[in-house]
Design a protein around this motif. Structure first.
Motif, PDB file in Angstrom:
ATOM      1  N   PHE A 193      50.444  24.946  43.561  1.00  0.00           N
ATOM      2  CA  PHE A 193      50.682  25.852  42.450  1.00  0.00           C
ATOM      3  C   PHE A 193      49.416  26.684  42.183  1.00  0.00           C
ATOM      4  CE2 PHE A 193      53.783  22.527  41.963  1.00  0.00           C
ATOM      5  CZ  PHE A 193      54.925  23.217  41.567  1.00  0.00           C
ATOM      6  N   PHE A 194      49.616  27.967  41.924  1.00  0.00           N
ATOM      7  CA  PHE A 194      48.526  28.909  41.693  1.00  0.00           C
ATOM      8  C   PHE A 194      48.793  29.669  40.396  1.00  0.00           C
ATOM      9  CE2 PHE A 194      49.475  28.370  46.127  1.00  0.00           C
ATOM     10  CZ  PHE A 194      48.262  28.291  46.791  1.00  0.00           C
ATOM     11  N   PRO A 195      47.791  29.836  39.519  1.00  0.00           N
ATOM     12  CA  PRO A 195      48.005  30.701  38.353  1.00  0.00           C
ATOM     13  C   PRO A 195      48.418  32.100  38.812  1.00  0.00           C
ATOM     14  CG  PRO A 195      45.976  29.434  38.114  1.00  0.00           C
ATOM     15  CD  PRO A 195      46.439  29.233  39.533  1.00  0.00           C
ATOM     16  N   LYS A 196      49.501  32.605  38.271  1.00  0.00           N
ATOM     17  CA  LYS A 196      50.011  33.910  38.707  1.00  0.00           C
ATOM     18  C   LYS A 196      49.001  35.021  38.437  1.00  0.00           C
ATOM     19  CE  LYS A 196      54.124  36.861  38.466  1.00  0.00           C
ATOM     20  NZ  LYS A 196      53.363  38.131  38.300  1.00  0.00           N
ATOM     21  N   ASP A 197      48.278  34.911  37.329  1.00  0.00           N
ATOM     22  CA  ASP A 197      47.282  35.923  36.991  1.00  0.00           C
ATOM     23  C   ASP A 197      46.238  36.037  38.096  1.00  0.00           C
ATOM     24  OD1 ASP A 197      45.929  37.783  35.114  1.00  0.00           O
ATOM     25  OD2 ASP A 197      44.409  36.210  35.065  1.00  0.00           O
ATOM     26  N   TYR A 198      45.748  34.895  38.606  1.00  0.00           N
ATOM     27  CA  TYR A 198      44.744  34.921  39.667  1.00  0.00           C
ATOM     28  C   TYR A 198      45.351  35.392  40.989  1.00  0.00           C
ATOM     29  CZ  TYR A 198      41.652  32.180  36.601  1.00  0.00           C
ATOM     30  OH  TYR A 198      40.860  31.755  35.562  1.00  0.00           O
ATOM     31  N   MET A 199      46.581  34.945  41.274  1.00  0.00           N
ATOM     32  CA  MET A 199      47.215  35.360  42.525  1.00  0.00           C
ATOM     33  C   MET A 199      47.436  36.877  42.533  1.00  0.00           C
ATOM     34  SD  MET A 199      48.328  34.499  45.525  1.00  0.00           S
ATOM     35  CE  MET A 199      48.572  32.711  45.539  1.00  0.00           C
ATOM     36  N   ASP A 200      47.885  37.418  41.407  1.00  0.00           N
ATOM     37  CA  ASP A 200      48.119  38.858  41.335  1.00  0.00           C
ATOM     38  C   ASP A 200      46.828  39.649  41.509  1.00  0.00           C
ATOM     39  OD1 ASP A 200      50.794  38.404  40.927  1.00  0.00           O
ATOM     40  OD2 ASP A 200      50.738  38.760  38.756  1.00  0.00           O
ATOM     41  N   LYS A 201      45.729  39.150  40.948  1.00  0.00           N
ATOM     42  CA  LYS A 201      44.459  39.882  40.988  1.00  0.00           C
ATOM     43  C   LYS A 201      43.705  39.691  42.302  1.00  0.00           C
ATOM     44  CE  LYS A 201      43.404  39.596  36.007  1.00  0.00           C
ATOM     45  NZ  LYS A 201      42.456  38.983  35.013  1.00  0.00           N
ATOM     46  N   TYR A 202      43.742  38.479  42.835  1.00  0.00           N
ATOM     47  CA  TYR A 202      42.807  38.158  43.915  1.00  0.00           C
ATOM     48  C   TYR A 202      43.461  37.659  45.210  1.00  0.00           C
ATOM     49  CZ  TYR A 202      40.011  37.955  39.636  1.00  0.00           C
ATOM     50  OH  TYR A 202      39.421  38.246  38.434  1.00  0.00           O
ATOM     51  N   TRP A 348      53.019  24.033  31.481  1.00  0.00           N
ATOM     52  CA  TRP A 348      51.570  24.225  31.393  1.00  0.00           C
ATOM     53  C   TRP A 348      51.164  25.364  30.466  1.00  0.00           C
ATOM     54  CZ3 TRP A 348      50.976  23.834  37.433  1.00  0.00           C
ATOM     55  CH2 TRP A 348      51.152  22.492  37.810  1.00  0.00           C
ATOM     56  N   GLY A 349      52.085  26.233  30.105  1.00  0.00           N
ATOM     57  CA  GLY A 349      51.775  27.279  29.150  1.00  0.00           C
ATOM     58  C   GLY A 349      51.208  28.553  29.749  1.00  0.00           C
ATOM     59  N   PHE A 350      51.250  28.712  31.059  1.00  0.00           N
ATOM     60  CA  PHE A 350      50.871  29.966  31.721  1.00  0.00           C
ATOM     61  C   PHE A 350      51.686  30.083  33.002  1.00  0.00           C
ATOM     62  CE2 PHE A 350      47.821  26.663  32.897  1.00  0.00           C
ATOM     63  CZ  PHE A 350      47.847  26.684  34.291  1.00  0.00           C
ATOM     64  N   ASP A 351      51.868  31.307  33.462  1.00  0.00           N
ATOM     65  CA  ASP A 351      52.717  31.544  34.626  1.00  0.00           C
ATOM     66  C   ASP A 351      52.027  31.099  35.911  1.00  0.00           C
ATOM     67  OD1 ASP A 351      54.713  32.614  33.074  1.00  0.00           O
ATOM     68  OD2 ASP A 351      54.091  34.692  33.378  1.00  0.00           O
ATOM     69  N   VAL A 352      52.812  30.420  36.757  1.00  0.00           N
ATOM     70  CA  VAL A 352      52.302  30.003  38.062  1.00  0.00           C
ATOM     71  C   VAL A 352      53.275  30.455  39.146  1.00  0.00           C
ATOM     72  CG1 VAL A 352      51.102  27.996  37.135  1.00  0.00           C
ATOM     73  CG2 VAL A 352      53.444  27.733  37.968  1.00  0.00           C
ATOM     74  N   VAL A 353      52.771  30.483  40.381  1.00  0.00           N
ATOM     75  CA  VAL A 353      53.603  30.666  41.565  1.00  0.00           C
ATOM     76  C   VAL A 353      53.413  29.448  42.450  1.00  0.00           C
ATOM     77  CG1 VAL A 353      53.579  33.173  41.474  1.00  0.00           C
ATOM     78  CG2 VAL A 353      51.785  31.957  42.749  1.00  0.00           C
ATOM     79  N   ALA A 354      54.375  29.188  43.326  1.00  0.00           N
ATOM     80  CA  ALA A 354      54.370  27.951  44.108  1.00  0.00           C
ATOM     81  C   ALA A 354      54.609  28.240  45.584  1.00  0.00           C
ATOM     82  CB  ALA A 354      55.434  26.989  43.585  1.00  0.00           C
ATOM     83  N   ILE A 355      53.993  27.421  46.442  1.00  0.00           N
ATOM     84  CA  ILE A 355      54.204  27.481  47.887  1.00  0.00           C
ATOM     85  C   ILE A 355      54.423  26.051  48.377  1.00  0.00           C
ATOM     86  CG2 ILE A 355      53.203  28.086  50.125  1.00  0.00           C
ATOM     87  CD1 ILE A 355      51.588  30.259  48.757  1.00  0.00           C
ATOM     88  N   PRO A 356      55.511  25.780  49.129  1.00  0.00           N
ATOM     89  CA  PRO A 356      55.766  24.413  49.601  1.00  0.00           C
ATOM     90  C   PRO A 356      54.770  23.981  50.668  1.00  0.00           C
ATOM     91  CG  PRO A 356      57.345  25.938  50.559  1.00  0.00           C
ATOM     92  CD  PRO A 356      56.560  26.724  49.558  1.00  0.00           C
ATOM     93  N   THR A 357      54.586  22.670  50.785  1.00  0.00           N
ATOM     94  CA  THR A 357      53.650  22.133  51.783  1.00  0.00           C
ATOM     95  C   THR A 357      54.317  21.144  52.739  1.00  0.00           C
ATOM     96  OG1 THR A 357      52.929  20.258  50.434  1.00  0.00           O
ATOM     97  CG2 THR A 357      51.763  22.350  50.106  1.00  0.00           C
ATOM     98  N   GLN A 358      55.636  21.138  52.807  1.00  0.00           N
ATOM     99  CA  GLN A 358      56.314  20.296  53.783  1.00  0.00           C
ATOM    100  C   GLN A 358      57.573  21.000  54.257  1.00  0.00           C
ATOM    101  OE1 GLN A 358      56.781  16.960  50.965  1.00  0.00           O
ATOM    102  NE2 GLN A 358      58.981  17.103  51.271  1.00  0.00           N
TER     103      GLN A 358
END
Length: 554
Positions: A193-202, A348-358
């Motif tokens: 899981f990654f904070p969407k704000d960070y993924m969008d920016k970086y 968690w109270g903030f937007d996240v995005v997800a990528i599977p690992t299996q």
């Protein structure tokens, strides 16, 4: 699974030949003696231990049955302020339940730390136990010593068809059904899981998704992909951003990212899917690559902010937006990347995005949710099985009984949504289940079929339905060794020795603080010491047990 297939086939064929019979609906007063659960004593009474008899009503109609009191032992939050009142409500509902009008239940609920001891004490004293929950008990040992009664003769066709075939296998040993498994999510797939704000920016979600879900790709490429993302976040946010670990879940007890799904035999020994080969978990190539990857990140200054004393839980999940934090973290959930991102964004109270690992969803060989079975000393096994059925099959009254056991009393422990009869608001907790500090809260995954649980404020609409659909989806893979477990009797000394070695080396191996250059030598030292402690002997003993089981069951 040939034994379960045969059992299910015979039961359903018999139903087609004989048809279904109607149940009476007489209301009978229940006789019940309430005893102190906290003391570990059961509510046994002379009436409940006497053989069941029937008497004919004066009008010559249906037979009225003698009252039956069933003692139910299970692990939960223990005796709480309103446990007795919840029990009274369940018994009121049973008076209306077809076939169980003469039955009442005495609740014997104990916290995890006490449950196994309380069961052992009750069995040793000859106390009445009718229904026994397997959670926190050694199910296989209890089957072997005769504590559980075979149930197949008491199970109705409605109950047989409620649960999938692979789930019945979880409660079956040597061709006999010894428990009705509690039904819940059958697997926990791992995601990053990654904070969407960070993924969008970086970051570049699509590009990272392609690299991280290339199941044939080199692990080093995944390590570099994640490191590049964290470096970019660090530069943009002014430092203090770290790589999270990829151990599945909070404790690593369920599995690891980018490792072939496996069955867990305990004490660090596993059977990778489709291999039928016992392995020590630290021997798996994926595990070695993952842990060495942590050492690579540490050399980059991107992992373990507090060194070997780092508690990753302080920096990940809901903490990912703190000034000093991991900016991705692994956690398990059931659903598509979009669905699980929605679940944890809400939690968690903030937007996240997800990528599977299996690469696929996998149902392991053991069932953590356990189930309810009948004690071998039970004098009323049909009533005991029928009560378990009420908690499992989702009839209107059965669903109310189950949810009373889980959530307590309407208006006091929860309120109901006027627009959705299955949506409630729990009044003393906001999470998916309450703890021992509440006036009453049951654990829905222990008490029956959790897919019939009310949805409180922690459950998104459609969440239960998605989980059940994925449990039973054709592309979900169930273990080929469901029902297999190992005995440690012949190698317990060696297990204790290997576990001690793991405890000695695990922190440095897992923290990455050795750095990449020193990691290989330390790993080899660890494996040599584990071998001297008895690693091969354990593996060979477990393999022999697995081979014997496969010969008998496949």
């Amino acid at each position: 699974m040939k034994n379960v297939k045969k059992w299910l086939s015979i039961g359903l064929s018999a139903a087609m030949l004989t048809g279904f019979s109607a149940c009476g609906n007489e209301n009978q007063d229940n006789s019940r003696q309430q005893e102190s659960i906290a003391s570990g004593e059961s509510g046994k009474s002379e009436e409940s231990s006497a053989p069941q008899e029937s008497s004919t009503e004066e009008d010559g109609g249906a037979e009225a049955k003698e009252p039956v009191l069933l003692e139910w032992y299970y692990r939960g939050n223990g005796q709480q302020k309103d446990t007795d009142r919840v029990e009274d409500r369940v018994n009121e509902l049973l008076k209306q339940y077809p076939g169980l009008e003469h039955v009442s239940i005495n609740i014997n609920c104990f916290p995890a730390s006490e449950y196994a001891t309380q069961v052992t004490t009750a069995q040793a004293s000859g106390a009445q136990i009718d229904i026994l929950n397997s959670v926190n008990l050694d199910f296989d040992r209890h089957v072997e010593d005769g504590s559980w009664m075979p149930m197949e003769d008491y199970i109705s066709d409605a109950l047989k068809t409620e649960l999938p075939e692979w789930l019945w296998e979880m409660g079956t040993r040597n061709g006999h059904v010894y428990m009705v498994p509690n039904y819940q999510n059958a697997f926990n797939a791992n995601f990053l899981f990654f904070p969407k704000d960070y993924m969008d920016k970086y970051g570049d979600y699509d590009a990272m998704y392609q690299v991280l879900t290339d199941w044939e790709g080199a692990y080093s490429e995944k390590v570099q992909c994640l490191a590049d993302y964290v470096k970019a976040v660090n530069e943009g946010e002014g430092g203090g951003k770290y790589c999270g670990n990829m151990i599945q879940g909070d404790t690593g007890s369920l599995g690891f990212a980018y490792v072939t799904p496996y069955d867990n035999l305990g004490n660090g020994f596993v059977v990778p899917d489709k291999s039928n080969e016992v392995k020590f978990v630290y021997e798996l190539d994926g595990i070695k690559d993952m842990l060495k990857g942590y050492a690579t990140w540490y050399d980059m200054g991107l992992y373990a902010p507090d060194g070997e004393t780092t508690n990753i839980l302080d920096y990940n999940h809901a903490n990912m937006m703190q000034p000093t934090a991991c900016v991705f973290s692994g956690k398990e959930q059931v659903g598509t990347p979009e669905q699980v991102a929605e679940i944890y964004s809400s939690a968690w109270g903030f937007d996240v995005v997800a990528i599977p690992t299996q690469p696929y969803n996998y149902i392991q060989n053991t069932w953590g949710a356990g189930g309810n079975g009948i004690s071998s000393t039970c004098k009323h096994p049909q009533e005991a099985c029928d009560f378990i059925e009420a908690l499992t099959t989702g009839t209107e009254l059965g669903k109310e009984i189950y949810n009373t056991m889980v959530f307590g009393l309407e208006g006091e422990h929860y309120t109901r949504d006027e627009n959705d009869p299955n949506r409630i608001t729990t009044l003393e907790y906001d999470g998916s289940q309450g703890g021992s500090d509440t006036s009453y809260a049951g654990l829905k995954w222990i008490l029956g079929n959790s897919f019939y649980a009310y949805k409180n404020q922690a459950v998104l609409d459609g969440q239960f339905e998605r989980i059940k659909e994925m449990n039973e989806a054709p592309d979900t893979v169930s273990s080929s060794i469901i029902g297999f477990s190992v005995s440690t009797a012949n190698v317990q000394t060696e297990i204790d020795q290997v576990v001690a070695v793991v405890g000695e080396y695990q922190s440095s191996l897992n923290s990455g603080t050795l750095g990449e250059e020193a990691w290989d030598a330390y790993y080899e030292e660890f494996m040599e010491k584990a071998e001297k402690a008895g690693l091969s002997k354990i593996r060979e003993d477990f393999q022999a047990q697995l081979d014997e089981w496969l010969a008998e069951n496949r």
